[in-house]
Design an enzyme around this catalytic site. Structure first.
Site, PDB file in Angstrom:
ATOM      1  CE  LYS A 131     115.787 -65.243 -82.868  1.00  0.00           C
ATOM      2  NZ  LYS A 131     116.746 -64.142 -83.025  1.00  0.00           N
ATOM      3  CE1 TYR A 155     118.045 -65.696 -87.731  1.00  0.00           C
ATOM      4  CE2 TYR A 155     117.652 -65.873 -90.089  1.00  0.00           C
ATOM      5  CZ  TYR A 155     117.253 -66.101 -88.782  1.00  0.00           C
ATOM      6  OH  TYR A 155     116.063 -66.739 -88.531  1.00  0.00           O
ATOM      7  CG  ASP A 203     116.062 -76.223 -89.243  1.00  0.00           C
ATOM      8  OD1 ASP A 203     116.040 -77.119 -90.111  1.00  0.00           O
ATOM      9  OD2 ASP A 203     115.585 -75.086 -89.414  1.00  0.00           O
TER      10      ASP A 203
HETATM   11  P1  13P Z   1     114.373 -71.448 -88.303  1.00  0.00           P
HETATM   12  O1  13P Z   1     115.441 -71.004 -87.358  1.00  0.00           O
HETATM   13  O2  13P Z   1     113.244 -72.139 -87.596  1.00  0.00           O
HETATM   14  O3  13P Z   1     114.975 -72.298 -89.387  1.00  0.00           O
HETATM   15  O4  13P Z   1     113.709 -70.183 -88.963  1.00  0.00           O
HETATM   16  C1  13P Z   1     114.465 -69.359 -89.741  1.00  0.00           C
HETATM   17  C2  13P Z   1     113.748 -68.213 -90.346  1.00  0.00           C
HETATM   18  O5  13P Z   1     114.385 -67.222 -90.620  1.00  0.00           O
HETATM   19  C3  13P Z   1     112.310 -68.277 -90.613  1.00  0.00           C
HETATM   20  O6  13P Z   1     111.823 -67.102 -91.195  1.00  0.00           O
HETATM   21 MG    MG Z   2     114.724 -73.751 -90.586  1.00  0.00          MG
HETATM   22 MG    MG Z   3     113.377 -73.811 -86.369  1.00  0.00          MG
END
Ligand code: 13P
Ligand code: MG
Ligand code: MG
Ligand code: 13P
Length: 373
Positions: free
Chosen positions: A233, A230, A11
């Site tokens: 994801k 964090y 990402d």
């Molecule tokens: P991504 O990992 O897809 O960027 O999503 C992060 C997130 O916290 C969405 O609420």
């Molecule tokens: Mg993202």
């Molecule tokens: Mg993502």
């Protein structure tokens, strides 16, 4: 001909929050790969699922090739420039290290690779998921490689009669790759005992016991284990060879009809059902629901056919409706109980400070007070 198929995803920025990359960003990554791959890469394909961009390569450099990983890393760095120019959200989000150091593993991007002697016909599937973690593939892999309720070939095909070996990684062990190999069907209950905990135990690869060949490879990256906090994801990718000594394509797709609950909905902190979607599908409701796409290819002498979108079929519309209902239902209980992930998964986020503060407000009641009440 021996070839390696490598998928590396990251990402590096998206429009309107964590929805999807811009067309210009995708084009920049594809253009970079096309410009820099001569002499190294036989063929490539660039696509997106939610806000993640996946680059698929075929080459003869072997697994963990520094050159191939660096090409992907550099393409994501080049893309990050475009994401910054456009003011995209989370530009460079998954590039967690400042400089490339030999292998993208441990640097943020997710990677899955298969090396094999090409069969005369070589069909395989590329799965890419968004708003979830690699354990999301545990259940589908168990069902498609070890359960005749989904893989009828385990009963019907002599070429799968010996079953499969699962390599399972303990992703909580960050000092080194800690892996166990277990055989289906004899060790089915041990496999199930591990795979039931998808935040800790993740299938890394699956191998045929009939011919010893690799069938599936899954990215095992847990971003919070790299960043210590964090940062987004993991959004895992997976490659699966199909037909012949491996499950039929439909047997690999079959378990995705469940829309099983996985970790990763909204802020990577909630439980949601995994929705099988068409390619390039953005995310939406509650930054989700968690989604998975599947592109089917054949590869011949390293050249890919065009991609066929395996979840673009009327059957999956009915599944998507069901998964939407499941997503709405679990969202009705908001932050409560199993709708939000356990503290062990949240402890990489801002809730840590809050819990420290609340902790100070607790008092140990004296035994005498207890008796009085
Ligand atoms: P991504 O990992 O897809 O960027 O999503 C992060 C997130 O916290 C969405 O609420
Ligand atoms: Mg993202
Ligand atoms: Mg993502
Ligand atoms: P075809 O006869 O269409 O090749 O299908 C064979 C098969 O086993 C599909 O699951």
């Amino acid at each position: 001909m021996k070839i390696t198929v490598t998928v590396i995803k990251a990402d590096i920025g998206s429009i309107g929050g964590h929805i999807c990359p811009s067309r210009r960003l995708l084009a920049r990554v594809a253009e970079y790969v096309a410009d820099q791959s001569s002499g190294l890469i036989i063929d490539s394909h660039v696509g997106c699922t939610g806000d993640d961009i996946a680059i698929l390569f075929s080459h003869q450099q072997g697994i963990s090739s520094e050159k191939v990983h660096k090409l992907a890393w550099d393409a994501f760095v080049a893309g990050t420039e475009t994401a910054k120019e456009q003011g995209l959200y989370g530009a460079g989000q998954d590039l967690l290290k400042d400089a490339f150091s030999g292998n993208v593993k441990g640097m943020g991007p997710a990677v899955a690779e298969l090396e094999f002697e090409e069969r005369p016909n070589e069909p395989f599937l590329l799965f890419a998921a968004d708003k979830t973690d690699p354990g999301a593939y545990n259940l589908p892999l168990y069902l498609s490689f070890a359960d005749p309720m989904h893989n009828s070939g385990l009963i019907l095909s002599p070429s799968m009669n010996r079953g499969f070996t699962f390599a399972i990684m303990d992703v909580s062990h960050t000092e080194a790759d800690r892996v166990i190999e277990l055989n289906a069907p004899e060790e089915l209950y041990d496999i199930a005992a591990l795979l039931r905990d998808p935040e800790r135990f993740v299938v890394e690869s699956v191998r045929s016991r009939n011919n010893g060949e690799v069938a599936a490879s899954i990215s095992t990256t847990r971003l919070h284990n790299i960043a210590g906090k964090y940062t987004g994801k993991d959004d895992p990718v997976m490659l699966v060879r199909v037909q012949g000594a491996f499950p039929a394509t439909g047997e690999v797709l079959s378990p995705f009809s469940i829309g099983h609950y996985v970790a990763g909905f909204m802020r990577g902190s909630h439980t949601g059902p995994l929705m099988p979607v068409k390619k390039s599908t953005p995310t939406s409701f509650f930054d989700g629901p968690p989604i998975v796409s599947c592109l089917a290819f054949c590869v011949h002498q390293g050249k890919f056919t065009e991609a066929v979108d395996a979840f673009d079929h009327p059957y999956w519309d009915h599944i998507r409706d069901k998964v939407s209902r499941k997503a709405t239902e679990i969202r009705r209980q908001g932050f409560f109980g199993s709708a939000m992930l356990p503290y062990s998964e949240l402890e990489y986020g801002g809730i840590v400070e809050k819990m420290k503060r609340i902790e100070q407000g607790f008092v140990d009641r004296k035994t005498t007070e207890l008796v009085e009440h």
